[in-house]
Design an enzyme around this catalytic site. Structure first.
Site, mmCIF file in Angstrom:
data_model
loop_
_atom_site.group_PDB
_atom_site.id
_atom_site.type_symbol
_atom_site.label_atom_id
_atom_site.label_comp_id
_atom_site.label_asym_id
_atom_site.label_seq_id
_atom_site.Cartn_x
_atom_site.Cartn_y
_atom_site.Cartn_z
ATOM 1 C CE LYS A 208 14.642 -0.638 3.377
ATOM 2 N NZ LYS A 208 15.251 -1.385 4.644
ATOM 3 C CD GLU A 214 1.252 -8.657 0.994
ATOM 4 O OE1 GLU A 214 2.156 -8.295 0.243
ATOM 5 O OE2 GLU A 214 1.141 -9.475 1.828
ATOM 6 N N GLY A 269 12.261 -1.034 7.645
ATOM 7 C CA GLY A 269 10.797 -0.853 7.493
ATOM 8 C C GLY A 269 9.846 -0.245 8.627
ATOM 9 N NE ARG A 270 11.918 -5.158 12.695
ATOM 10 C CZ ARG A 270 12.591 -5.796 11.868
ATOM 11 N NH1 ARG A 270 12.040 -5.852 10.578
ATOM 12 N NH2 ARG A 270 13.694 -6.462 11.945
ATOM 13 C CD GLU A 355 8.823 -7.568 9.990
ATOM 14 O OE1 GLU A 355 9.385 -6.438 9.736
ATOM 15 O OE2 GLU A 355 7.830 -7.935 9.408
ATOM 16 C CG HIS A 386 -15.484 -4.449 30.556
ATOM 17 N ND1 HIS A 386 -16.544 -4.521 31.603
ATOM 18 C CD2 HIS A 386 -14.748 -3.015 30.478
ATOM 19 C CE1 HIS A 386 -16.376 -3.363 32.238
ATOM 20 N NE2 HIS A 386 -15.545 -2.482 31.703
ATOM 21 C CE LYS A 514 7.609 -10.509 2.093
ATOM 22 N NZ LYS A 514 8.457 -9.722 2.328
HETATM 23 O O1 F6P Z 1 7.417 -8.684 4.646
HETATM 24 C C1 F6P Z 1 7.925 -8.031 5.794
HETATM 25 C C2 F6P Z 1 8.310 -6.956 5.405
HETATM 26 O O2 F6P Z 1 9.518 -6.779 4.594
HETATM 27 C C3 F6P Z 1 8.364 -5.754 6.403
HETATM 28 O O3 F6P Z 1 9.668 -5.889 7.283
HETATM 29 C C4 F6P Z 1 8.058 -4.457 5.904
HETATM 30 O O4 F6P Z 1 7.782 -3.430 6.667
HETATM 31 C C5 F6P Z 1 7.014 -4.827 4.717
HETATM 32 O O5 F6P Z 1 7.321 -6.152 4.398
HETATM 33 C C6 F6P Z 1 6.941 -3.994 3.783
HETATM 34 O O6 F6P Z 1 7.882 -3.856 2.906
HETATM 35 P P1 F6P Z 1 7.795 -2.637 1.759
HETATM 36 O O7 F6P Z 1 7.932 -1.512 2.611
HETATM 37 O O8 F6P Z 1 9.123 -2.994 1.031
HETATM 38 O O9 F6P Z 1 6.548 -2.962 0.977
#
Ligand code: F6P
Length: 554
Positions: A208, A214, A269-270, A355, A386, A514
């Site tokens: 987003k 990452e 995002g979620r 979240e 199990h 972060k």
């Molecule tokens: O760090 C949490 C977050 O902001 C989530 O809410 C989001 O889904 C995820 O990181 C990834 O964010 P992006 O889509 O901006 O890379």
């Protein structure tokens, strides 16, 4: 700061006294006292059936819980969300994931823009792109068709599409594999790349913000791999597409914005699997099936908007969850999909619920006097049985379980499905009933055990029961029923957030780590420690860990 007014509301106060009165009543007794309990505490909507009769509630509980929802303005806030009001107050944003699955022609103006038209323009582009890739018209730099799609994203840009691709794998085109890379741990990307050829691989960089560390690191490494393994700069456009709200960052990364599928800041995002973030799903199952997925969610939206609170599935699920959390003290909820293809559903729900509602202050910043979101966890049945079900049956914590199952499988293997359903229904029955001392004694007596031996065994073999659970059934797991299932939980989370009065749509709690990671990254790279006594000075634990990592690297 004042604490939340929630506990002072008339409905809350009545629920407290009601809880005191109901406490001593075992679920067995509630079933014995009402032959139609299943009919009274179950409902159907958008292709889903919810049995919530195995919860420690009676009709009065439900009446009071619905009153609480009314007192807290659930209906008004629901309508405000659907109308595009900026209910995400800390970020000044609307929350309009429901617009992503509204049919063509649905009108909604937000900041002078017609949202529905924008949504469908992007959907049309997705449809065309999916058709080109799946038909083989879209070719890589050497003229070969795409055999592998790699989605690089994390959090909401990974969990939703990853879960949905797994859930709908029996609908997917077997000629194309979809892979997901999320972790900054290079083992994740490395394991995927080692199986692929650049000329037949399409990367989707999904973020987003297009700033997430990452994702950016994995995207850069994927690009470097592509160029090192035979790809060239000119071929990048055929192998890298982006999904984002941040066109300038996408351009800066080197992806032509013609190959970018946009979405908007009013999609959290979620809550984004319905947007272009769902591109890997559409590529896997085809655009028609993706549209059925959206339609399933829309059917749940229509139900959520139209049904009275007492017969409203997301509202009921939310109220039961709130009752278990705040009145029975359940600090975790286990999700048990009795469907192998829903194996990523618990992980998906972790982000959605935790979240969203893992908050400790109200929208006005006042400390909450009550507990909010429980820990969400789980795994597919029958595997969990199990592993950790022992604790659920006889451990010291009360942990409600959401059982999820399809009545019909999408495989033809004889006998398996009945065995699966039998286990699913038996577990919820066992949690509810338990096994009394008298039952254990008579069973052991029938086996001819001595009184002494029976006395020793009884405490170990008694099950308290009285453990709450919901069962959600669907006919078959399809794009439409999956869409409805996800939307059910989205709205459940919304309703709970309204009652707790938290902002379910921000996530400030992820920021501190972060920022600290950036500082520590610099130190691992050889940067100098902050002077002792300064506000950035490290504690001895963090300094010690960094020192060990540094010396291991040299
Ligand atoms: O760090 C949490 C977050 O902001 C989530 O809410 C989001 O889904 C995820 O990181 C990834 O964010 P992006 O889509 O901006 O890379």
């Amino acid at each position: 700061m004042n604490t939340s007014s929630l506990v002072k509301t008339p409905a809350w106060q009545q629920l407290e006294s009601h809880n005191d009165a109901l406490k001593g009543t075992h679920l067995r007794a509630l079933f014995d006292g009402d032959a139609n309990r299943f009919q009274h505490f179950s409902l159907e909507a958008a292709g889903l059936f919810l049995d919530y009769s195995k919860n420690r509630i009676d009709r009065n509980s439900l009446r009071l819980l619905c009153e609480l929802a009314r007192e807290r303005g659930v209906e008004m806030r629901r309508d405000a969300m659907f109308a595009g009001e900026k209910i995400n107050s800390t970020e000044q944003r609307a929350v309009l994931h429901t617009a992503l699955r509204a049919p063509r022609g649905a009108r909604l103006i937000l900041d002078a823009e017609e949202v529905g038209a924008q949504v469908h323009a992007v959907l049309d582009r997705i449809g065309q792109f999916v058709e080109r890739v799946r038909s083989g018209e879209w070719q890589g730099y050497s003229g070969k068709t795409v055999t592998d799609v790699v989605n690089i994203g994390i959090g909401g840009s990974d969990l939703g599409p990853n879960m949905a691709c797994q859930a709908l794998r029996t609908f997917a085109d077997p000629r194309m594999s979809v892979h997901f890379v999320s972790n900054v741990d290079g083992h994740d990307l490395d394991a995927v790349l080692s199986r692929l050829r650049p000329e037949t691989t399409l990367f989707i960089i999904a973020s987003k913000t297009f700033t997430t560390q990452e994702t950016m690191m994995n995207a850069q490494s994927a690009r470097a791999w592509f160029l090192a393994q035979g790809g060239n700069e000119a071929g990048l456009a055929k192998h890298f597409v982006a999904v984002s709200t941040n066109a300038s960052a996408v351009s800066a990364f080197g992806i032509d914005t013609a190959n970018m599928f946009p979405f908007w800041d009013w999609v959290g995002g979620r809550y984004s699997v319905w947007s272009a973030i769902g591109l890997p799903v559409a590529l896997a199952v085809g655009f028609d099936a993706f549209q059925q997925f959206l339609a399933g969610a829309h059917a749940m939206d229509a139900h959520f908007l139209g049904a009275p609170l007492e017969r409203n599935m997301p509202v009921i699920l939310a109220l039961i969850g709130l009752w278990n959390r705040d009145f029975l003290g359940c600090s975790s909820v286990s999700i048990a999909p009795y469907h192998q293809d829903l194996k990523h559903f618990p992980a998906y729900l972790q982000q959605l619920e935790m979240e969203s509602n893992g908050k400790r202050v109200t929208r006005d910043g006042a400390p909450l006097g009550v507990a909010t979101c429980p820990v969400i966890w789980g795994d597919v049945g029958t595997n969990g049985q199990h592993a950790y079900f022992q604790l659920l049956h006889q451990g010291t914590d009360l942990i409600p379980v959401d059982f999820i199952a399809a009545l019909q499988p999408r495989h033809g293997l004889e006998g398996h499905h009945k065995a699966l359903l039998a286990n699913c229904f038996a577990q919820s029955q066992a949690f509810m009933r338990g096994k009394t001392e008298a039952e254990v004694r008579s069973e052991l007596q029938a086996q001819g055990l001595s009184t002494e031996r029976i006395d020793a065994l009884v405490p170990h073999r008694v099950f308290p029961g009285n453990r709450p659970g919901n069962t959600i059934l669907m006919q078959t797991l399809t794009p439409a029923t999956l869409g409805a299932l996800i939307a059910l939980y989205e709205h459940k989370v919304f309703v709970q957030g309204v009652i707790w009065d938290v902002n379910s749509f921000d996530q400030w709690g992820v920021e501190l780590g972060k920022v600290l990671a950036k500082n520590i990254h610099a130190l691992l790279d050889g940067g100098a420690d902050a002077a002792a006594g300064s506000s950035n000075a490290l504690d001895s634990s963090t300094a010690g860990l960094i020192a060990r990592a540094r010396s291991a690297a040299t």
